[in-house]
Design an enzyme around this catalytic site. Structure first.
Site, mmCIF file in Angstrom:
data_model
loop_
_atom_site.group_PDB
_atom_site.id
_atom_site.type_symbol
_atom_site.label_atom_id
_atom_site.label_comp_id
_atom_site.label_asym_id
_atom_site.label_seq_id
_atom_site.Cartn_x
_atom_site.Cartn_y
_atom_site.Cartn_z
ATOM 1 N N ILE A 1 7.544 6.632 14.330
ATOM 2 C CA ILE A 1 8.223 5.380 13.966
ATOM 3 C C ILE A 1 8.893 5.484 12.598
ATOM 4 O O ILE A 1 10.069 5.187 12.453
ATOM 5 C CB ILE A 1 7.211 4.191 13.956
ATOM 6 C CG1 ILE A 1 6.516 4.072 15.320
ATOM 7 C CG2 ILE A 1 7.916 2.887 13.570
ATOM 8 C CD1 ILE A 1 7.403 3.683 16.473
ATOM 9 N N LYS B 1 -1.095 -10.810 8.913
ATOM 10 C CA LYS B 1 0.023 -10.875 7.961
ATOM 11 C C LYS B 1 1.355 -10.850 8.720
ATOM 12 O O LYS B 1 2.252 -11.663 8.453
ATOM 13 C CB LYS B 1 -0.055 -9.679 7.026
ATOM 14 C CG LYS B 1 1.214 -9.403 6.231
ATOM 15 C CD LYS B 1 1.064 -8.241 5.259
ATOM 16 C CE LYS B 1 1.261 -6.912 5.891
ATOM 17 N NZ LYS B 1 2.674 -6.510 6.057
ATOM 18 N N ASN B 2 1.465 -9.943 9.687
ATOM 19 C CA ASN B 2 2.762 -9.730 10.349
ATOM 20 C C ASN B 2 3.082 -10.770 11.415
ATOM 21 O O ASN B 2 4.152 -10.728 12.016
ATOM 22 C CB ASN B 2 2.836 -8.307 10.919
ATOM 23 C CG ASN B 2 2.903 -7.279 9.799
ATOM 24 O OD1 ASN B 2 3.087 -7.637 8.634
ATOM 25 N ND2 ASN B 2 2.714 -6.018 10.139
ATOM 26 N N ARG C 1 9.797 -6.469 1.559
ATOM 27 C CA ARG C 1 10.964 -6.321 2.438
ATOM 28 C C ARG C 1 10.972 -7.317 3.579
ATOM 29 O O ARG C 1 12.009 -7.627 4.137
ATOM 30 C CB ARG C 1 11.071 -4.944 3.074
ATOM 31 C CG ARG C 1 10.373 -3.839 2.579
ATOM 32 C CD ARG C 1 10.558 -2.603 3.404
ATOM 33 N NE ARG C 1 11.892 -2.467 3.902
ATOM 34 C CZ ARG C 1 12.303 -2.888 5.093
ATOM 35 N NH1 ARG C 1 11.458 -3.509 5.876
ATOM 36 N NH2 ARG C 1 13.531 -2.736 5.477
ATOM 37 N N ARG D 1 -1.829 -6.445 -0.517
ATOM 38 C CA ARG D 1 -0.655 -6.971 0.206
ATOM 39 C C ARG D 1 -1.047 -7.353 1.630
ATOM 40 O O ARG D 1 -0.480 -8.265 2.210
ATOM 41 C CB ARG D 1 0.439 -5.907 0.273
ATOM 42 C CG ARG D 1 1.000 -5.518 -1.068
ATOM 43 C CD ARG D 1 2.250 -4.724 -0.915
ATOM 44 N NE ARG D 1 3.185 -5.413 -0.027
ATOM 45 C CZ ARG D 1 4.430 -5.003 0.203
ATOM 46 N NH1 ARG D 1 4.862 -3.900 -0.355
ATOM 47 N NH2 ARG D 1 5.227 -5.670 0.991
ATOM 48 N N CYS E 1 11.393 1.909 1.211
ATOM 49 C CA CYS E 1 10.054 1.756 0.630
ATOM 50 C C CYS E 1 9.368 3.114 0.778
ATOM 51 O O CYS E 1 9.967 4.076 1.257
ATOM 52 C CB CYS E 1 9.274 0.654 1.327
ATOM 53 S SG CYS E 1 8.742 1.131 2.969
ATOM 54 N N ARG F 1 14.019 2.323 6.019
ATOM 55 C CA ARG F 1 13.894 0.937 6.493
ATOM 56 C C ARG F 1 15.243 0.219 6.582
ATOM 57 O O ARG F 1 15.446 -0.840 6.003
ATOM 58 C CB ARG F 1 12.922 0.148 5.610
ATOM 59 C CG ARG F 1 11.609 0.818 5.292
ATOM 60 C CD ARG F 1 10.678 0.985 6.476
ATOM 61 N NE ARG F 1 10.188 -0.213 7.056
ATOM 62 C CZ ARG F 1 9.130 -0.903 6.630
ATOM 63 N NH1 ARG F 1 8.494 -0.477 5.552
ATOM 64 N NH2 ARG F 1 8.737 -1.995 7.238
ATOM 65 N N ASP G 1 0.783 1.474 12.250
ATOM 66 C CA ASP G 1 -0.002 0.885 11.158
ATOM 67 C C ASP G 1 -1.466 1.297 11.217
ATOM 68 O O ASP G 1 -2.222 0.968 10.311
ATOM 69 C CB ASP G 1 0.103 -0.646 11.179
ATOM 70 C CG ASP G 1 1.496 -1.106 10.813
ATOM 71 O OD1 ASP G 1 1.806 -2.292 11.011
ATOM 72 O OD2 ASP G 1 2.299 -0.270 10.360
HETATM 73 C C1 EPZ Z 1 7.277 -4.122 11.193
HETATM 74 O O1 EPZ Z 1 8.171 -3.543 10.265
HETATM 75 C C2 EPZ Z 1 5.979 -4.336 10.441
HETATM 76 N N1 EPZ Z 1 6.216 -5.271 9.330
HETATM 77 C C3 EPZ Z 1 5.462 -2.989 9.908
HETATM 78 O O2 EPZ Z 1 4.210 -3.223 9.277
HETATM 79 C C4 EPZ Z 1 5.239 -2.072 11.100
HETATM 80 O O3 EPZ Z 1 4.812 -0.805 10.625
HETATM 81 C C5 EPZ Z 1 6.556 -1.921 11.876
HETATM 82 O O4 EPZ Z 1 7.029 -3.226 12.289
HETATM 83 C C6 EPZ Z 1 6.392 -1.073 13.127
HETATM 84 O O5 EPZ Z 1 5.424 -1.617 13.945
HETATM 85 C C7 EPZ Z 1 6.268 -6.599 9.600
HETATM 86 O O6 EPZ Z 1 6.140 -7.023 10.731
HETATM 87 C C8 EPZ Z 1 6.478 -7.500 8.430
HETATM 88 P P1 EPZ Z 1 10.825 -1.891 12.677
HETATM 89 P P2 EPZ Z 1 9.753 -3.456 10.631
HETATM 90 O O7 EPZ Z 1 12.081 -2.620 12.391
HETATM 91 O O8 EPZ Z 1 10.149 -4.587 11.479
HETATM 92 C C9 EPZ Z 1 14.058 1.541 12.444
HETATM 93 C C10 EPZ Z 1 2.652 -3.088 7.550
HETATM 94 O O9 EPZ Z 1 1.998 -2.138 7.124
HETATM 95 N N2 EPZ Z 1 15.033 0.461 12.256
HETATM 96 O O10 EPZ Z 1 10.129 -2.138 13.984
HETATM 97 O O11 EPZ Z 1 10.485 -3.213 9.356
HETATM 98 C C11 EPZ Z 1 13.116 1.682 11.260
HETATM 99 O O12 EPZ Z 1 13.679 2.507 10.267
HETATM 100 C C12 EPZ Z 1 4.113 -2.934 7.865
HETATM 101 O O13 EPZ Z 1 2.182 -4.235 7.790
HETATM 102 C C13 EPZ Z 1 16.391 0.776 12.178
HETATM 103 O O14 EPZ Z 1 16.772 1.939 12.254
HETATM 104 O O15 EPZ Z 1 9.786 -2.136 11.511
HETATM 105 C C14 EPZ Z 1 11.881 2.303 11.892
HETATM 106 O O16 EPZ Z 1 12.081 3.699 11.977
HETATM 107 C C15 EPZ Z 1 4.602 -1.561 7.489
HETATM 108 N N3 EPZ Z 1 17.291 -0.225 12.017
HETATM 109 C C16 EPZ Z 1 11.866 1.723 13.312
HETATM 110 O O17 EPZ Z 1 13.185 1.197 13.531
HETATM 111 C C17 EPZ Z 1 16.908 -1.537 11.922
HETATM 112 O O18 EPZ Z 1 17.783 -2.426 11.788
HETATM 113 C C18 EPZ Z 1 10.895 0.599 13.513
HETATM 114 O O19 EPZ Z 1 11.116 -0.327 12.481
HETATM 115 C C19 EPZ Z 1 15.534 -1.838 11.990
HETATM 116 C C20 EPZ Z 1 14.622 -0.832 12.167
#
Ligand code: EPZ
Length: 419
Positions: free
Chosen positions: A326, A22-23, A92, A396, A116, A121, A304
């Site tokens: 995370i 998916k990702n 999202r 999902r 979420c 996020r 995940d």
């Molecule tokens: C991706 O989410 C994945 N989703 C998530 O999978 C996965 O859990 C996550 O990466 C971590 O590996 C997709 O790829 C569609 P991040 P993402 O930005 O990109 C903070 C699933 O179950 N952050 O790497 O949204 C954030 O709050 C989903 O398939 C900021 O502070 O995750 C988090 O604490 C759930 N500012 C950390 O970074 C930003 O601008 C990592 O988030 C962006 C992120």
């Protein structure tokens, strides 16, 4: 709403094929916005999140045709640059259209995703990076309004190795004037997969999969056909299921290189793991050792997989500590597992787990994608019947999970809940 009913206690055995990731599929489909023409995506998983991004693109004038796990997309008539709140609220990852829309249409109006179940996020790192590339970013009425006559290459340091942030900025930079360097970039396999597709389209990206990604802007890109990589989290979920139920499962068409952290930890629990040409074979049975984990950006232990691994630890021998580093609220599954008899204490971002001999089946409720997978795993090992509600969370990110587990010998079925 559907429910899943499980009679636990059967050791699972046999072979299971992993679906596309998916990702990986989500950013790759978003990347088709970058140029007009016909794209073909193969090994696309049939999931609600994929439906969501396909609906989003078709609302922008893109032609989308889905034939099973193959998706044909024609972006020639892209005529809108907006991702509305209703769409982004549901998924999202819709934020992934922001970078490509800005690069192709020179403007974008995308709803702020909002939080979420697992956390706030924020997307501040996405937006800071886009403004460094020369975009004018405004926030109004819950929307990001971005515009740029021409994006210019820039040096961008990411405070956190954000996965979709790295993907958004990579897609925005491929058509920019000059060179962009992303530092502290995310290293997940899905990033390298996206870069591979973009380079096939004519982009010039080096270093994807490492913390420093260099993108030399090009003038033009062409549409391509591509194949989605296997889903490492689905693969990991089946590997944990084998260890948990004392079974013997061959997880096929997965990439073991993407699962090193999990394989290392599963071996420490006592599971027998055989990496083969046709997949990874996991044999459970016997004592499950307690093992501590800390979730970290790739190649660390994936967040995940945290909920799934917690189920294994809840029936292990002794104490373990799981630290979620995370997301700030990714222990929602704990209260449901406690209702099934798990002995877990939360303190901040740490979960202390005391293994118990048995979980007991109970009615439970899914709250987010990976939490719902952990409830299925708990039901598979629990004594008695587990009834899981709100399984739309599961749909999902997992393609026909209950069918795949049934083929491995589980007593599991999906029923239409009484309204
Ligand atoms: C991706 O989410 C994945 N989703 C998530 O999978 C996965 O859990 C996550 O990466 C971590 O590996 C997709 O790829 C569609 P991040 P993402 O930005 O990109 C903070 C699933 O179950 N952050 O790497 O949204 C954030 O709050 C989903 O398939 C900021 O502070 O995750 C988090 O604490 C759930 N500012 C950390 O970074 C930003 O601008 C990592 O988030 C962006 C992120």
């Amino acid at each position: 709403m559907d429910e899943i009913i499980i009679e636990g206690g059967t050791p699972l055995s046999g072979e299971v094929s992993v679906s596309g990731a998916k990702n990986a599929a989500l950013p790759m489909i978003a990347a088709s916005i970058l140029t007009g023409g016909k794209f073909t995506f193969r090994n696309v998983p049939v999931l609600r999140d994929i439906d969501s991004i396909e609906r989003l693109l078709s609302d922008m004038g893109v032609a989308v045709e889905t034939l099973g796990n193959t998706v044909h997309i024609d972006t020639a008539d892209l005529n809108r640059f907006e991702a509305p709140y209703e769409q982004v609220r549901q998924m999202r990852a819709s934020i992934l259209v922001l970078g490509p829309l800005l690069a192709r249409m020179k403007k974008a109006r995308v709803s702020l995703p909002g939080g979420c179940a697992i956390g706030a996020r924020p997307i501040d790192l996405h937006l800071n990076g886009l403004s460094l590339l020369g975009a004018d970013i405004k926030l109004s009425h819950g929307y990001v309004e971005a515009s740029a006559k021409k994006l210019k290459g820039a040096e961008i340091y990411l405070d956190l190795p954000t996965v979709t942030g790295t993907e958004n900025l990579m897609m925005a930079a491929v058509l920019a004037d000059g060179v962009t360097i992303l530092r502290n970039a995310a290293r997940e396999p899905e990033i390298a997969a996206l870069a591979g597709m973009l380079n096939k389209m004519g982009a010039d990206i080096k270093g994807a999969g490492s913390p420093i990604i260099t993108i030399c802007g090009v003038k033009k890109l062409k549409p391509v056909s591509t194949v989605v990589i296997p889903d490492r989290i689905e693969a990991g979920t089946f590997m944990v299921a084998a260890a948990l139920t004392g079974g013997d499962i061959l997880v096929k068409n997965c990439n073991p290189d993407h699962l090193q952290a999990l394989i290392h930890k599963l071996e420490k629990t006592g599971a027998k793991i055989q990496v083969r040409d046709d997949g990874v074979r996991v044999k459970g049975g016997g004592r499950i050792n307690s093992v501590d984990i800390r979730t970290l950006p790739y190649p660390g232990f994936p967040t995940d997989m945290q909920a799934q691994f917690m189920v294994l630890m809840s029936v292990a021998n002794g104490f373990s500590v799981i630290s979620e580093n995370i997301f700030e609220n990714r222990f929602i599954h704990v209260s449901e597992l406690q209702r099934m008899g798990a002995d877990i204490t939360i303190s901040g971002n740490h979960a202390m787990i005391k293994g118990v001999p048995k979980l007991s089946g109970a009615p439970v409720m899914a709250t987010d994608l990976r939490a719902s997978a952990s409830l299925v795993l708990a039901g598979l090992v629990a004594k008695g019947t587990t009834r899981i509600s709100r399984v739309y969370h599961l749909d999902r990110g997992y393609e026909a999970l209950e069918k795949k587990f049934a083929r491995l010998g589980a007593t599991i079925k999906r029923v239409r809940a009484k309204a």
